[in-house]
Design an enzyme around this catalytic site. Structure first.
Site, PDB file in Angstrom:
ATOM      1  N   ARG A  43      96.036 128.878  71.150  1.00  0.00           N
ATOM      2  CA  ARG A  43      95.249 128.291  70.164  1.00  0.00           C
ATOM      3  C   ARG A  43      93.611 128.513  69.950  1.00  0.00           C
ATOM      4  O   ARG A  43      92.932 128.828  69.076  1.00  0.00           O
ATOM      5  CB  ARG A  43      95.973 127.025  69.079  1.00  0.00           C
ATOM      6  CG  ARG A  43      94.984 126.148  67.912  1.00  0.00           C
ATOM      7  CD  ARG A  43      95.439 124.665  68.146  1.00  0.00           C
ATOM      8  NE  ARG A  43      94.751 124.180  67.096  1.00  0.00           N
ATOM      9  CZ  ARG A  43      94.293 123.960  65.819  1.00  0.00           C
ATOM     10  NH1 ARG A  43      95.638 125.081  65.230  1.00  0.00           N
ATOM     11  NH2 ARG A  43      93.710 123.592  65.134  1.00  0.00           N
ATOM     12  N   VAL A  76      90.870 126.367  60.359  1.00  0.00           N
ATOM     13  CA  VAL A  76      91.916 126.486  60.911  1.00  0.00           C
ATOM     14  C   VAL A  76      92.458 125.480  61.442  1.00  0.00           C
ATOM     15  O   VAL A  76      91.764 124.350  61.428  1.00  0.00           O
ATOM     16  CB  VAL A  76      92.299 127.528  62.784  1.00  0.00           C
ATOM     17  CG1 VAL A  76      92.819 126.999  63.355  1.00  0.00           C
ATOM     18  CG2 VAL A  76      91.532 127.939  62.934  1.00  0.00           C
ATOM     19  N   SER A  77      93.599 125.057  60.100  1.00  0.00           N
ATOM     20  CA  SER A  77      94.005 124.080  59.875  1.00  0.00           C
ATOM     21  C   SER A  77      94.450 122.972  61.236  1.00  0.00           C
ATOM     22  O   SER A  77      95.326 123.810  61.725  1.00  0.00           O
ATOM     23  CB  SER A  77      95.422 123.936  58.896  1.00  0.00           C
ATOM     24  OG  SER A  77      95.572 124.873  57.852  1.00  0.00           O
ATOM     25  N   ALA A  78      94.332 121.909  60.606  1.00  0.00           N
ATOM     26  CA  ALA A  78      95.051 120.697  62.034  1.00  0.00           C
ATOM     27  C   ALA A  78      96.148 121.545  62.320  1.00  0.00           C
ATOM     28  O   ALA A  78      98.026 121.532  61.408  1.00  0.00           O
ATOM     29  CB  ALA A  78      95.099 119.736  61.722  1.00  0.00           C
ATOM     30  N   GLN A  82     100.350 121.914  60.016  1.00  0.00           N
ATOM     31  CA  GLN A  82     101.250 124.053  61.209  1.00  0.00           C
ATOM     32  C   GLN A  82     102.153 123.381  60.611  1.00  0.00           C
ATOM     33  O   GLN A  82     103.369 124.229  60.766  1.00  0.00           O
ATOM     34  CB  GLN A  82      99.852 124.332  62.191  1.00  0.00           C
ATOM     35  CG  GLN A  82      98.827 124.862  60.732  1.00  0.00           C
ATOM     36  CD  GLN A  82      98.347 125.783  61.658  1.00  0.00           C
ATOM     37  OE1 GLN A  82      97.610 125.439  63.260  1.00  0.00           O
ATOM     38  NE2 GLN A  82      96.890 126.649  61.285  1.00  0.00           N
TER      39      GLN A  82
END
Length: 427
Positions: A43, A76-78, A82
């Site tokens: 990530r 960038v979503s949590a 996701q």
């Protein structure tokens, strides 16, 4: 001498494992395949804007772009969000998947889930976003597994469909026809849909020309841009942004009907409906949003004098305008502590007929408590906007540009389990 790169990789791996363990322990990550994907994809390599710890924070997004006003327009979503949406999508090896809203990381997760025989296309309207995604996918070795397209996603990308699943990672106000046309029969559409100021991630299944929700979970996303973008309507109660009513759908026809409304006497009504401090409220919020015409939210600047307004949560209070009475009254919900330590919901209303409108809103809260609290939640269906009213299922409807949302609220029984998905936030 210690190799800094190796040290960083080891720390990133440790934080990644910790992130997955935390989400698993908190009950947000239950699917084994999604866990393995989140452990496999680095990530931090897709969030170079953040340090290692921030990149792996399980409940925090990493903002990657702001507009000229400083508003976040890409992120960038949590990880929690996701994981939730990937589990809702129920991806299996070999699936053809379209992601709407690019960042790179989520597309890499999808590619792990669908495997070498699957297909992943990610599309975004912003060339800065797609260029960034292409670069990061290349640097992490996923560029040969993910197709990146720069385009307005309202029409989907039919040249690479039909898709077994479409995952929308931006806040959508409506479901454009192209998304449905690009979806295979029985395919899944996971979309954070805004419904009268309530956003929930809906896991929808295509059944002919309709979409039927199989799962709904609370979430939040930056709004969609492009031809199917949507701007909320705001009513400034004081002529500035210190007190604002916000509407995503069916805003009052005459916003000036509320001019001077705060000069009227405030009416206060308490409902007798109390929730425990950690009890889930999303069922109440969605019930009011779907059944109370004129539903919206009230925000009050916490640094300003509230005057006659006394919201429990200045940043977000459930509210409504009396559209049936010409839009001259508005009300919002608030809470107070009971002797038992619970939160009782009450109503503050303003306007010439505030007392009657306060009673109307309070009775809606009581109806939810009496008939639907603790129940399974509504059956939500999305039908084409051209569907005749006589053919619409459910007791409540929200009309949008392309789709009509219908809500069928079953009556709760003593045997029903409580399954909503958010905690009391003290509106």
């Amino acid at each position: 001498m210690t190799d800094t790169t190796t040290t960083d990789q080891d720390e990133a791996s440790r934080l990644r494992t910790e992130m997955v363990d935390l989400l698993t322990g908190d009950g947000y990550l239950t699917d084994g395949a999604v866990k393995r994907a989140m452990l496999a994809v680095p990530r931090h390599r897709f969030a170079p804007e953040a340090d290692l710890k921030a990149a792996h924070a399980p409940y925090d997004a990493v903002i990657t772009k702001h507009d000229e006003h400083g508003v976040a327009i890409s992120s960038v979503s949590a990880p929690q969000v996701q994981a939730m949406m990937l589990e809702q999508a129920s991806l299996v090896p070999g699936d053809r998947v379209l992601e709407i809203g690019s960042g790179g990381y989520n597309a890499a997760l999808i590619s792990e889930l669908v495997g070498e025989h699957g297909s992943v296309t990610t599309v975004d309207i912003d060339s800065d976003v797609t260029d960034r995604a292409e670069q990061l996918l290349k640097h992490t070795g996923y560029d040969d597994r993910v197709r990146v397209v720069c385009a307005d996603a309202a029409d989907g990308t039919p040249e690479h469909g039909p898709y077994d699943a479409i995952i929308v990672t931006v806040g959508a106000w409506d479901v454009p026809p192209g998304w449905v046309d690009n979806l295979a029969e029985g395919g899944r559409l996971v979309v954070p849909l805004r419904m009268r100021n309530v956003t929930q991630s809906l896991a929808l299944v295509r059944e002919g020309d309709r979409l039927v929700s199989r799962d709904e979970r609370i979430c939040g996303f930056v709004p969609m841009r492009g031809s199917d973008g949507h701007t909320e309507t705001q009513i400034l109660l004081r002529g500035d942004t210190s007190a604002v009513l916000r509407f995503d759908d069916e805003a009052p026809a005459d916003p000036h009907a509320l001019d001077g409304v705060l000069l009227t006497d405030r009416v206060e009504v308490w409902t007798g409906v109390a929730l425990a401090p950690r009890e889930l409220i999303v069922g109440l919020r969605l019930y009011l949003a779907s059944t109370l015409p004129g539903f919206g939210t009230l925000t009050v600047d916490p640094d300003q004098d509230f005057g006659p307004l006394a919201p429990s949560n200045p940043g977000f209070s459930m509210a409504a305008v009396n559209t049936a009475g010409g839009g001259r009254e508005f009300a919002y919900l608030l809470t107070r502590r009971t002797e038992q330590g619970d939160f009782e919901y009450g109503v503050h209303a303003f306007g010439p007929d505030a007392a009657a409108f306060a009673d109307t809103v309070a009775e809606q809260v009581r109806t939810w408590d009496r008939e639907h609290r603790g129940g399974p939640g509504p059956r939500i269906e999305l039908l084409p906007a051209s569907t005749p009213v006589s053919d619409l299922p459910g007791q409540a409807h929200i009309a949008k540009r392309h789709r009509i949302l219908t809500f069928s609220w079953p009556t709760a029984t003593a045997d029903d389990g409580q399954v909503p998905s958010n905690t009391n936030e003290g509106e």
